[in-house]
Write a protein that holds these residues in place. Structure first.
Motif, PDB file in Angstrom:
ATOM      1  N   MET A  41      -8.471   1.371  11.460  1.00  0.00           N
ATOM      2  CA  MET A  41      -9.674   1.596  12.257  1.00  0.00           C
ATOM      3  C   MET A  41      -9.302   1.586  13.734  1.00  0.00           C
ATOM      4  SD  MET A  41     -12.046   1.765   9.982  1.00  0.00           S
ATOM      5  CE  MET A  41     -13.651   1.255  10.481  1.00  0.00           C
ATOM      6  N   GLY A  42     -10.072   2.253  14.511  1.00  0.00           N
ATOM      7  CA  GLY A  42      -9.882   2.254  15.956  1.00  0.00           C
ATOM      8  C   GLY A  42     -10.657   3.387  16.571  1.00  0.00           C
ATOM      9  N   GLU A  43     -11.018   3.231  17.825  1.00  0.00           N
ATOM     10  CA  GLU A  43     -11.783   4.263  18.510  1.00  0.00           C
ATOM     11  C   GLU A  43     -10.904   5.213  19.300  1.00  0.00           C
ATOM     12  OE1 GLU A  43     -15.081   2.902  20.757  1.00  0.00           O
ATOM     13  OE2 GLU A  43     -15.685   1.468  19.220  1.00  0.00           O
ATOM     14  N   ARG A  44      -9.773   4.740  19.789  1.00  0.00           N
ATOM     15  CA  ARG A  44      -8.930   5.559  20.665  1.00  0.00           C
ATOM     16  C   ARG A  44      -7.582   5.779  19.987  1.00  0.00           C
ATOM     17  NH1 ARG A  44     -11.843   1.604  23.431  1.00  0.00           N
ATOM     18  NH2 ARG A  44     -10.153   0.233  22.915  1.00  0.00           N
ATOM     19  N   TRP A  45      -7.356   7.030  19.537  1.00  0.00           N
ATOM     20  CA  TRP A  45      -6.168   7.386  18.777  1.00  0.00           C
ATOM     21  C   TRP A  45      -5.226   8.226  19.619  1.00  0.00           C
ATOM     22  CZ3 TRP A  45      -5.762   7.432  13.033  1.00  0.00           C
ATOM     23  CH2 TRP A  45      -6.722   6.615  12.425  1.00  0.00           C
ATOM     24  N   LEU A  46      -3.924   8.037  19.389  1.00  0.00           N
ATOM     25  CA  LEU A  46      -2.886   8.844  20.018  1.00  0.00           C
ATOM     26  C   LEU A  46      -1.970   9.369  18.920  1.00  0.00           C
ATOM     27  CD1 LEU A  46      -1.294   9.891  22.523  1.00  0.00           C
ATOM     28  CD2 LEU A  46      -0.003   7.733  22.429  1.00  0.00           C
ATOM     29  N   ILE A  47      -1.780  10.694  18.899  1.00  0.00           N
ATOM     30  CA  ILE A  47      -0.852  11.336  17.969  1.00  0.00           C
ATOM     31  C   ILE A  47       0.359  11.764  18.777  1.00  0.00           C
ATOM     32  CG2 ILE A  47      -0.478  13.264  16.393  1.00  0.00           C
ATOM     33  CD1 ILE A  47      -3.551  13.349  16.023  1.00  0.00           C
ATOM     34  N   ARG A  63     -11.220  12.166  17.508  1.00  0.00           N
ATOM     35  CA  ARG A  63     -11.074  12.698  18.870  1.00  0.00           C
ATOM     36  C   ARG A  63      -9.809  12.152  19.536  1.00  0.00           C
ATOM     37  NH1 ARG A  63     -14.969  15.537  21.096  1.00  0.00           N
ATOM     38  NH2 ARG A  63     -16.895  15.791  19.951  1.00  0.00           N
ATOM     39  N   PRO A  64      -8.654  12.367  18.884  1.00  0.00           N
ATOM     40  CA  PRO A  64      -7.412  11.786  19.390  1.00  0.00           C
ATOM     41  C   PRO A  64      -6.856  12.523  20.608  1.00  0.00           C
ATOM     42  CG  PRO A  64      -6.930  13.240  17.576  1.00  0.00           C
ATOM     43  CD  PRO A  64      -8.434  13.180  17.688  1.00  0.00           C
ATOM     44  N   GLN A  65      -5.919  11.860  21.269  1.00  0.00           N
ATOM     45  CA  GLN A  65      -5.052  12.508  22.231  1.00  0.00           C
ATOM     46  C   GLN A  65      -3.817  12.941  21.445  1.00  0.00           C
ATOM     47  OE1 GLN A  65      -4.630  10.440  26.201  1.00  0.00           O
ATOM     48  NE2 GLN A  65      -5.397   8.743  24.955  1.00  0.00           N
ATOM     49  N   SER A  66      -3.257  14.093  21.779  1.00  0.00           N
ATOM     50  CA  SER A  66      -2.034  14.562  21.135  1.00  0.00           C
ATOM     51  C   SER A  66      -0.986  14.709  22.218  1.00  0.00           C
ATOM     52  CB  SER A  66      -2.282  15.892  20.424  1.00  0.00           C
ATOM     53  OG  SER A  66      -1.114  16.322  19.766  1.00  0.00           O
ATOM     54  N   TRP A  67       0.093  13.959  22.088  1.00  0.00           N
ATOM     55  CA  TRP A  67       1.108  13.864  23.139  1.00  0.00           C
ATOM     56  C   TRP A  67       2.440  14.375  22.610  1.00  0.00           C
ATOM     57  CZ3 TRP A  67       3.932   8.866  24.782  1.00  0.00           C
ATOM     58  CH2 TRP A  67       4.478   9.003  26.060  1.00  0.00           C
ATOM     59  N   GLY A  68       3.035  15.316  23.317  1.00  0.00           N
ATOM     60  CA  GLY A  68       4.319  15.856  22.896  1.00  0.00           C
ATOM     61  C   GLY A  68       4.929  16.704  23.984  1.00  0.00           C
ATOM     62  N   VAL A  91      -9.588  17.525  20.305  1.00  0.00           N
ATOM     63  CA  VAL A  91      -8.315  16.861  20.564  1.00  0.00           C
ATOM     64  C   VAL A  91      -7.953  17.081  22.027  1.00  0.00           C
ATOM     65  CG1 VAL A  91      -5.853  16.805  19.981  1.00  0.00           C
ATOM     66  CG2 VAL A  91      -7.550  17.196  18.189  1.00  0.00           C
ATOM     67  N   HIS A  92      -7.567  16.021  22.706  1.00  0.00           N
ATOM     68  CA  HIS A  92      -7.139  16.125  24.101  1.00  0.00           C
ATOM     69  C   HIS A  92      -5.612  16.217  24.117  1.00  0.00           C
ATOM     70  CE1 HIS A  92      -6.918  15.582  28.395  1.00  0.00           C
ATOM     71  NE2 HIS A  92      -6.102  14.557  28.210  1.00  0.00           N
ATOM     72  N   PHE A  93      -5.087  17.364  24.542  1.00  0.00           N
ATOM     73  CA  PHE A  93      -3.642  17.571  24.576  1.00  0.00           C
ATOM     74  C   PHE A  93      -3.066  17.029  25.881  1.00  0.00           C
ATOM     75  CE2 PHE A  93      -5.213  20.778  21.631  1.00  0.00           C
ATOM     76  CZ  PHE A  93      -4.414  20.505  20.542  1.00  0.00           C
ATOM     77  N   VAL A  94      -1.996  16.228  25.755  1.00  0.00           N
ATOM     78  CA  VAL A  94      -1.338  15.608  26.896  1.00  0.00           C
ATOM     79  C   VAL A  94       0.124  16.037  26.885  1.00  0.00           C
ATOM     80  CG1 VAL A  94      -0.807  13.414  28.026  1.00  0.00           C
ATOM     81  CG2 VAL A  94      -2.866  13.606  26.615  1.00  0.00           C
ATOM     82  N   SER A  95       0.600  16.597  27.993  1.00  0.00           N
ATOM     83  CA  SER A  95       2.008  17.010  28.042  1.00  0.00           C
ATOM     84  C   SER A  95       2.898  15.781  28.189  1.00  0.00           C
ATOM     85  CB  SER A  95       2.248  17.979  29.200  1.00  0.00           C
ATOM     86  OG  SER A  95       2.294  17.295  30.420  1.00  0.00           O
ATOM     87  N   SER A  96       4.159  15.950  27.892  1.00  0.00           N
ATOM     88  CA  SER A  96       5.095  14.821  27.920  1.00  0.00           C
ATOM     89  C   SER A  96       5.347  14.294  29.321  1.00  0.00           C
ATOM     90  CB  SER A  96       6.421  15.220  27.271  1.00  0.00           C
ATOM     91  OG  SER A  96       7.012  16.266  28.005  1.00  0.00           O
ATOM     92  N   GLU A 101      -4.089   8.659  28.192  1.00  0.00           N
ATOM     93  CA  GLU A 101      -5.146   7.810  28.711  1.00  0.00           C
ATOM     94  C   GLU A 101      -5.204   6.505  27.918  1.00  0.00           C
ATOM     95  OE1 GLU A 101      -9.914   8.155  28.804  1.00  0.00           O
ATOM     96  OE2 GLU A 101      -8.816   9.937  29.463  1.00  0.00           O
ATOM     97  N   ALA A 102      -5.208   5.391  28.604  1.00  0.00           N
ATOM     98  CA  ALA A 102      -5.254   4.077  27.965  1.00  0.00           C
ATOM     99  C   ALA A 102      -6.674   3.533  28.079  1.00  0.00           C
ATOM    100  CB  ALA A 102      -4.262   3.145  28.631  1.00  0.00           C
ATOM    101  N   PRO A 103      -7.036   2.582  27.266  1.00  0.00           N
ATOM    102  CA  PRO A 103      -6.265   1.937  26.203  1.00  0.00           C
ATOM    103  C   PRO A 103      -6.224   2.782  24.934  1.00  0.00           C
ATOM    104  CG  PRO A 103      -8.438   0.966  26.314  1.00  0.00           C
ATOM    105  CD  PRO A 103      -8.366   1.981  27.424  1.00  0.00           C
ATOM    106  N   ILE A 104      -5.281   2.446  24.073  1.00  0.00           N
ATOM    107  CA  ILE A 104      -5.096   3.143  22.804  1.00  0.00           C
ATOM    108  C   ILE A 104      -5.149   2.102  21.688  1.00  0.00           C
ATOM    109  CG2 ILE A 104      -3.487   4.498  21.408  1.00  0.00           C
ATOM    110  CD1 ILE A 104      -2.376   5.556  24.139  1.00  0.00           C
TER     111      ILE A 104
END
Length: 127
Positions: A41-47, A63-68, A91-96, A101-104
């Motif tokens: 469980m959790g509200e703020r996910w990071l992939i 509604r995760p962030q996707s980081w790569g 999905v919010h895409f975040v470049s490397s 965005e924290a907290p996760i």
């Protein structure tokens, strides 16, 4: 690909048609099955390191962030989200070079074989 939440259609980028390569692998399937079975469980996910969006599509409801570090992976993920009627805005895409965005609360990380310190990883360690 069959996921705990239902079946999704995924394609690789560039889309070469009916080639033998899939847009997901056993690691994606194991990650999703583990998340379902453990009831994470959790509200703020990071992939992290979602190559073609298999994880993003299956976990979009969070509604995760996707980081790569691959622009092509982000594009494939966005196309696969649209292909499955989810919409890339889920999905919010975040470049490397950016900081997610924290907290996760939950991090879903796929360790890529090319970055692994050993040739094959099992749940018991390197093989």
């Amino acid at each position: 690909m069959a996921t705990p939440g239902g079946s999704v259609e995924l394609r690789r980028l560039p889309d070469t048609g009916d080639g033998p390569l899939r847009a997901w692998d056993a690691a994606d399937e194991l990650i999703l099955e583990h998340l379902r079975a453990s009831g994470v469980m959790g509200e703020r996910w990071l992939i992290v390191n979602d190559l073609f969006g298999a994880l993003a599509v299956a976990l979009a409801e969070h509604r995760p962030q996707s980081w790569g570090d691959s622009f092509t992976s982000q594009q494939a993920s966005a196309q696969n989200l649209d292909r499955n009627g989810v919409g890339a805005s889920m999905v919010h895409f975040v470049s490397s070079i950016e900081v997610p965005e924290a907290p996760i609360d939950v991090v879903v990380m796929k360790v890529l074989r090319s970055r692994s310190p050993c040739s094959r990883i099992s749940f018991g360690g390197c093989v």
